[in-house]
Enzyme design. Structure first.
Site, PDB file in Angstrom:
ATOM      1  N   HIS A 135     -13.572 -11.161 -29.051  1.00 53.98           N
ATOM      2  CA  HIS A 135     -13.114 -11.788 -29.525  1.00 53.98           C
ATOM      3  C   HIS A 135     -13.095 -13.356 -29.433  1.00 53.98           C
ATOM      4  O   HIS A 135     -11.902 -12.875 -28.451  1.00 53.98           O
ATOM      5  CB  HIS A 135     -13.088 -11.817 -31.208  1.00 53.98           C
ATOM      6  CG  HIS A 135     -12.476 -13.034 -31.551  1.00 53.98           C
ATOM      7  ND1 HIS A 135     -13.575 -13.959 -32.683  1.00 53.98           N
ATOM      8  CD2 HIS A 135     -11.146 -12.927 -31.817  1.00 53.98           C
ATOM      9  CE1 HIS A 135     -12.777 -14.764 -33.848  1.00 53.98           C
ATOM     10  NE2 HIS A 135     -11.543 -13.821 -32.967  1.00 53.98           N
ATOM     11  N   HIS A 137     -12.225 -17.811 -29.368  1.00 57.98           N
ATOM     12  CA  HIS A 137     -12.806 -19.611 -30.093  1.00 57.98           C
ATOM     13  C   HIS A 137     -12.991 -20.483 -29.236  1.00 57.98           C
ATOM     14  O   HIS A 137     -12.191 -21.246 -29.124  1.00 57.98           O
ATOM     15  CB  HIS A 137     -11.201 -19.409 -30.744  1.00 57.98           C
ATOM     16  CG  HIS A 137     -10.533 -19.013 -31.100  1.00 57.98           C
ATOM     17  ND1 HIS A 137      -9.209 -18.798 -31.363  1.00 57.98           N
ATOM     18  CD2 HIS A 137     -10.783 -17.503 -31.692  1.00 57.98           C
ATOM     19  CE1 HIS A 137      -9.344 -17.954 -32.174  1.00 57.98           C
ATOM     20  NE2 HIS A 137      -9.482 -16.796 -32.549  1.00 57.98           N
ATOM     21  N   GLU A 166     -32.065 -21.586 -21.925  1.00 63.91           N
ATOM     22  CA  GLU A 166     -31.601 -19.990 -21.095  1.00 63.91           C
ATOM     23  C   GLU A 166     -31.521 -18.940 -22.437  1.00 63.91           C
ATOM     24  O   GLU A 166     -31.285 -17.594 -22.560  1.00 63.91           O
ATOM     25  CB  GLU A 166     -30.500 -19.906 -20.398  1.00 63.91           C
ATOM     26  CG  GLU A 166     -30.402 -20.289 -19.105  1.00 63.91           C
ATOM     27  CD  GLU A 166     -31.131 -19.578 -17.945  1.00 63.91           C
ATOM     28  OE1 GLU A 166     -30.672 -18.489 -18.378  1.00 63.91           O
ATOM     29  OE2 GLU A 166     -32.218 -19.770 -17.460  1.00 63.91           O
ATOM     30  N   HIS A 207     -14.390 -20.283 -37.037  1.00 68.18           N
ATOM     31  CA  HIS A 207     -13.612 -19.191 -36.663  1.00 68.18           C
ATOM     32  C   HIS A 207     -13.550 -19.184 -34.897  1.00 68.18           C
ATOM     33  O   HIS A 207     -13.045 -19.016 -34.335  1.00 68.18           O
ATOM     34  CB  HIS A 207     -13.046 -17.903 -37.630  1.00 68.18           C
ATOM     35  CG  HIS A 207     -11.773 -17.484 -36.651  1.00 68.18           C
ATOM     36  ND1 HIS A 207     -11.289 -16.528 -37.149  1.00 68.18           N
ATOM     37  CD2 HIS A 207     -11.451 -16.881 -35.221  1.00 68.18           C
ATOM     38  CE1 HIS A 207     -10.573 -15.400 -36.805  1.00 68.18           C
ATOM     39  NE2 HIS A 207     -10.294 -16.240 -35.725  1.00 68.18           N
TER      40      HIS A 207
HETATM   41  O1  2HA Z   1      -6.002 -12.406 -32.282  1.00 70.19           O
HETATM   42  O2  2HA Z   1      -8.280 -14.645 -32.849  1.00 70.19           O
HETATM   43  O3  2HA Z   1      -9.052 -13.595 -34.929  1.00 70.19           O
HETATM   44  C1  2HA Z   1      -6.037 -13.627 -32.938  1.00 70.19           C
HETATM   45  C2  2HA Z   1      -7.017 -14.045 -33.309  1.00 70.19           C
HETATM   46  C3  2HA Z   1      -7.367 -14.292 -34.753  1.00 70.19           C
HETATM   47 ZN    ZN Z   2      -9.966 -15.287 -33.818  1.00 74.75          ZN
END
Ligand code: 2HA
Ligand code: ZN
Length: 274
Positions: A135, A137, A166, A207
């Site tokens: 995950h 950002h 691509e 997010h």
């Molecule tokens: O760990 O990215 O979504 C911090 C984050 C929460």
């Molecule tokens: Zn996050």
């Protein structure tokens, strides 16, 4: 052990240098394969059992390397034992204990529900072949969730596929769009895991993004390609909008040429044309 640490150092360092992991943003988990699992056999646990918010029998007995809550991905290269940990899930899938890491004291990422629930799905859908979940950002993916009206899975996927040739090869099942849900929540974890059962990427509105893969390189690569496409898309918008774009016919030709298993529900191809 060093091999395992080197893998996560490379991915976390790349994420930080890409600008995807400001402060404590972003987190990584890797389900340990047989070789890595064995490194921790017979080790004295560093914690008691900590209950998970729900039982996850599909990952019972598994061990995971997980980045720590509040820790910075950019510090993993220098101090891996402080910023990452290895946890073991109990025989029922209802609790975990710490085997190694988070020195001197700490806990797994606040996004643990998304990571572990997604691992349940990706382990199953891949026939035990997928081990990595990230995950993060990235700027352009996040910016796109503000800049484009009425986003959904279908139009976000099409936008990214058209922005970089691509994309349809790297994520033929598309990108799931998840409307804003509170970070770290079980609701976000459940929605993300559901998305991962169908696709290898999920965008969290305002997010960030999540990606899975057989290994960290594959998960990272999928996110990297999606982020590049989002960046191109924003540049095109800033330049006054697309004057031409990849047509459905051209996307279809790419998918056929590279033998991609495109999710036809996301595409305007008529079923009988493919
Ligand atoms: O760990 O990215 O979504 C911090 C984050 C929460
Ligand atoms: Zn996050």
């Amino acid at each position: 052990m060093q091999k395992l640490i080197d893998e996560i150092k490379k991915t976390s360092g790349d994420m930080a240098r890409r600008g995807w992991a400001e402060s404590n943003g972003g987190n990584i988990s890797l389900r340990l394969n047989e070789e890595y699992h064995r490194y921790f056999d017979g080790i004295e646990p560093k914690s008691g059992w900590v209950n998970l918010p729900m039982e996850m029998p599909k990952i019972s007995g598994e061990r995971f390397l997980v980045t720590g809550t509040g820790r910075f991905l950019r510090n993993i290269e220098l101090f891996p034992e402080k910023n990452i940990g290895v946890i073991e899930i109990d025989g029922k899938g209802g609790a975990y204990q710490l085997l190694w890491g988070y020195e001197p004291k700490g806990a797994p990422t606040s996004e643990l529900p998304s990571h572990l629930l997604s691992h349940c799905q990706i382990k199953e859908k891949s026939g035990n072949g997928m081990f990595a979940f990230i995950h993060t950002h990235p700027n352009s993916i996040i910016a796109l969730t503000y800049a484009v009206a009425a986003l959904d899975t279908k139009n976000l996927t099409k936008l990214l596929w058209q922005s970089h040739a691509e994309c349809i090869v790297v994520f033929p099942q598309g990108v799931e769009f998840l409307p804003w849900v509170m970070a770290g929540s079980m609701d976000l974890g459940i929605a993300t895991a559901e998305a991962m059962s169908r696709r290898n990427l999920a965008v969290w509105q305002y997010h960030g993004i999540c990606g899975c893969g057989r290994n960290l390189d594959e998960a990272f690569g999928r996110i990297d390609v999606a982020e590049k496409a989002a960046d191109i898309c924003l540049r095109v918008m800033a330049a006054g909008g697309a004057k031409q774009t990849l047509t459905d016919q051209q996307l279809r030709e790419i998918a056929i040429n590279f033998n991609c298993h495109v999710d036809l529900r996301l595409f305007d191809f008529k079923q009988n044309e493919t």
